[in-house]
Enzyme design. Structure first.
Site, PDB file in Angstrom:
ATOM      1  N   THR A 275       1.369  -0.115  -5.212  1.00  0.00           N
ATOM      2  CA  THR A 275       0.883   1.079  -6.073  1.00  0.00           C
ATOM      3  C   THR A 275       2.056   2.244  -5.926  1.00  0.00           C
ATOM      4  O   THR A 275       3.198   2.033  -5.610  1.00  0.00           O
ATOM      5  CB  THR A 275      -0.397   1.572  -5.324  1.00  0.00           C
ATOM      6  OG1 THR A 275       0.027   1.538  -3.724  1.00  0.00           O
ATOM      7  CG2 THR A 275      -1.632   0.900  -5.358  1.00  0.00           C
TER       8      THR A 275
ATOM      9  N   MET B  53       0.910  -1.272  -0.161  1.00  0.00           N
ATOM     10  CA  MET B  53      -0.012   0.049  -0.185  1.00  0.00           C
ATOM     11  C   MET B  53       0.880   1.284   0.056  1.00  0.00           C
ATOM     12  O   MET B  53       1.020   1.816   1.089  1.00  0.00           O
ATOM     13  CB  MET B  53      -0.969   0.280   1.283  1.00  0.00           C
ATOM     14  CG  MET B  53      -1.554  -1.244   1.288  1.00  0.00           C
ATOM     15  SD  MET B  53      -2.839  -1.289   2.690  1.00  0.00           S
ATOM     16  CE  MET B  53      -1.890  -1.523   4.025  1.00  0.00           C
ATOM     17  N   ASP B  54       1.196   1.281  -1.194  1.00  0.00           N
ATOM     18  CA  ASP B  54       2.293   2.641  -1.141  1.00  0.00           C
ATOM     19  C   ASP B  54       1.553   3.812  -1.764  1.00  0.00           C
ATOM     20  O   ASP B  54       0.759   3.875  -2.594  1.00  0.00           O
ATOM     21  CB  ASP B  54       3.505   2.170  -2.218  1.00  0.00           C
ATOM     22  CG  ASP B  54       4.934   2.838  -2.021  1.00  0.00           C
ATOM     23  OD1 ASP B  54       5.713   2.546  -2.723  1.00  0.00           O
ATOM     24  OD2 ASP B  54       4.994   3.772  -1.148  1.00  0.00           O
ATOM     25  N   GLY B  55       2.258   5.182  -1.277  1.00  0.00           N
ATOM     26  CA  GLY B  55       1.758   6.338  -1.894  1.00  0.00           C
ATOM     27  C   GLY B  55       0.806   7.282  -0.829  1.00  0.00           C
ATOM     28  O   GLY B  55       0.287   8.211  -1.273  1.00  0.00           O
TER      29      GLY B  55
END
Lengths: 280, 255
Positions: free
Chosen positions: A223, A44-46
């Site tokens: 992501t 779960m990047d960003g």
């Protein structure tokens, strides 16, 4: 905080009812003609970039992490409806402790606030929640809340949501080796010969992994457009289809997931063949 | 009874038509995906051609120094195409990257290592008894050949090395959650069993799917992974583009 919760529930509500629900069921009906992945993992990047987008020039706030939670809930619901049995999310890496202490505290507080909401969602959909990782570095309140959530959902067996906290693959491998060493010492202390030749086998390590609760992931989605695993599921990703999306995690939508699954279906025969070759 | 029979028939045909429509929709979706990939592939091929000719300015200067160690994962069915592998290595060396790890799942490249090494004057086989830092400072080309047995199975062998240390330390098996082994001890144990080696900065995957096919897990924590397509379709311009993209990446390493 109440506004964020309402916004989150609105997103979830839009997911679960109305015309969008009918359209989604039609799309899922089409997807189900092909193979559906058994296990999807998300990096779960960003979230911080989303925070800066929403709050330019402001101090660090938890808005990005709160939005990330609702994005995760939406993805879990989509996966549940589609028939994906296992979902894993990389929530907090051991490496994230290197961040500024106030940022770490904001993230911890955000996660702690979400446990009650996550329990409600999990019970509603009969999803078992499991925390994978080393919970030792967290404070007592966090550990107790995590254990309570796991116990509250322990009876559900249809679906499993694994949340990786204080997790890295290297730590997982070392933990598995340590557990295996302890078990071998306790069980076979008199039988170990001086060479210690092949006492620990691969299956001993496999069963002591934090992620032993789930099969290897079919798809790993990251992501924010990054193309690395960042110490996540390195052991389990031998046959996984790696999917990188430029969207920020809090902004991930249904069509992103559909596209990832369509890509997986395209490569499934090849990945299946590779899996069988390894077993032989 | 006639009514219930008609109802069953109606249901049967409705389900049948529904399934046919779903299947047609599924095939249509995949056809659209295929067309999108085909179009994107054509655009990439054109871009790659322009890059190879040196017509795109931004790809002319690459910060090759950012790549200390490059890994190339090759699908085993393609690994027997030794001429393609050699060509690819020649391109990589021409760009200034001298320390390369070649991986294929089944170890086919390991069987061809002598043939490959012969094509590169002065190239040496990576010896994991060497210190990684010293090796990477050497100007000569080093080649490492890795397969699936250097991944999970090597970790199991290294675990037994650590087990002996554990026993010799007089541990009783009740450490109560304290960490016993460190990353560096594990890295040493892997070197002892012949499967040590540096972490690559970049992995290029040549195969049909974006999958690392079992590259040693211990060695790819923060490694960038780029999918290059099948080996038989490899292009020099795509290689430059992948390396350029890597050199523009900024990593936080969790911070």
């Amino acid at each position: 905080m109440a506004k964020e919760v309402m916004s989150g529930w609105t997103r979830v509500g839009n997911v679960s009812r109305g015309v969008s629900s009918v359209i989604r069921e039609c799309i899922f009906g089409v997807l189900r003609v092909g193979p559906i992945p058994n296990h999807i993992a998300f990096i779960m990047d960003g979230n911080r970039r989303y925070d800066k987008k929403q709050n330019p020039g402001g101090a660090a706030v938890s808005g990005g992490h709160d939005a990330a939670f609702w994005a995760l809930v939406a993805m879990v619901m989509y996966c549940y409806e589609l028939g994906v049995k296992y979902v894993t999310a990389y929530a907090f890496s051991i490496d994230n402790f290197k961040r500024k202490s106030e940022d770490v505290q904001i993230l911890m507080d955000s996660m702690l606030r979400k446990f009650d909401l996550l329990e409600k969602v999990a019970i509603h959909f009969a999803i078992r929640v499991h925390f994978a990782g080393n919970l030792g570095p967290f404070n007592n309140e966090f550990r107790v809340s995590a254990m309570k959530l796991m116990e509250a959902t322990a009876g559900y067996s249809n679906s499993l949501l694994t949340i990786c906290v204080a997790y890295t693959s290297r730590d997982e491998i070392l933990h598995a080796i340590e557990e295996s060493c302890e078990q071998k010492c306790i069980d076979h202390v008199r039988e170990i010969n001086s060479d210690g030749d092949h006492i620990i086998k691969l299956m001993d390590l496999e069963k002591n992994m934090y992620m032993a609760v789930a099969p290897d992931p079919d798809i790993i989605i990251r992501t924010e457009g990054e193309n690395r695993l960042s110490n996540f599921l390195l052991w389990q990703s031998c046959g996984s289809h790696l999917c990188s999306m430029s969207v920020l995690w809090p902004e991930i939508e249904l069509w992103n997931l559909v596209l990832a699954i369509l890509n997986f279906q395209k490569h499934k025969p090849y990945l299946e063949r590779k899996k069988k070759e390894k077993q032989v | 009874m006639d009514f219930s029979r008609k109802k069953r028939m109606l249901r049967f045909w409705t389900d049948k038509i529904g399934n046919i429509l779903l299947r047609m929709s599924w095939h249509l979706l995949h056809a659209i995906i295929y067309l999108c990939y085909f179009t994107t592939g054509m655009v990439h091929a054109l871009e790659s051609h322009l890059i190879s000719r040196g017509l795109l300015r931004r790809y002319k200067s690459l910060h090759i120094s950012k790549i200390n160690y490059l890994a190339i994962v090759i699908e085993s069915e393609d690994a027997c195409r030794t001429s393609n592998v050699i060509q690819l290595l020649q391109w990589v060396v021409a760009l200034g990257i001298n320390h390369i790890c070649l991986y294929d799942n089944e170890g086919i490249l390991k069987k061809s290592k002598d043939l490959i090494l012969d094509k590169f004057d002065g190239a040496i086989l990576f010896q994991d008894t060497h210190e990684d830092n010293i090796l990477l400072d050497q100007p000569c080309m080093t080649l490492e050949f890795v397969s699936f047995s250097d991944g999970k199975e090597a970790v199991a062998r290294a675990a037994n090395v650590l087990l002996m240390k554990y026993i010799k330390s007089g541990a009783t098996g009740s450490n109560q959650g304290e960490q016993i082994f460190t990353d560096s001890q594990m890295s040493e144990a892997l070197k002892t069993v012949g499967s040590g080696g540096p972490e690559p900065d970049l992995i290029l995957i040549y195969g049909p799917a974006r999958c690392h096919l079992g590259f040693p897990a211990w060695r790819m924590r923060y490694t960038e992974i780029q999918h290059m397509g099948p080996l038989k379709s490899m292009e020099y311009g795509s290689l430059i583009k992948a390396i350029y993209r890597f050199t523009t990446v900024r990593q936080n390493y969790g911070k």
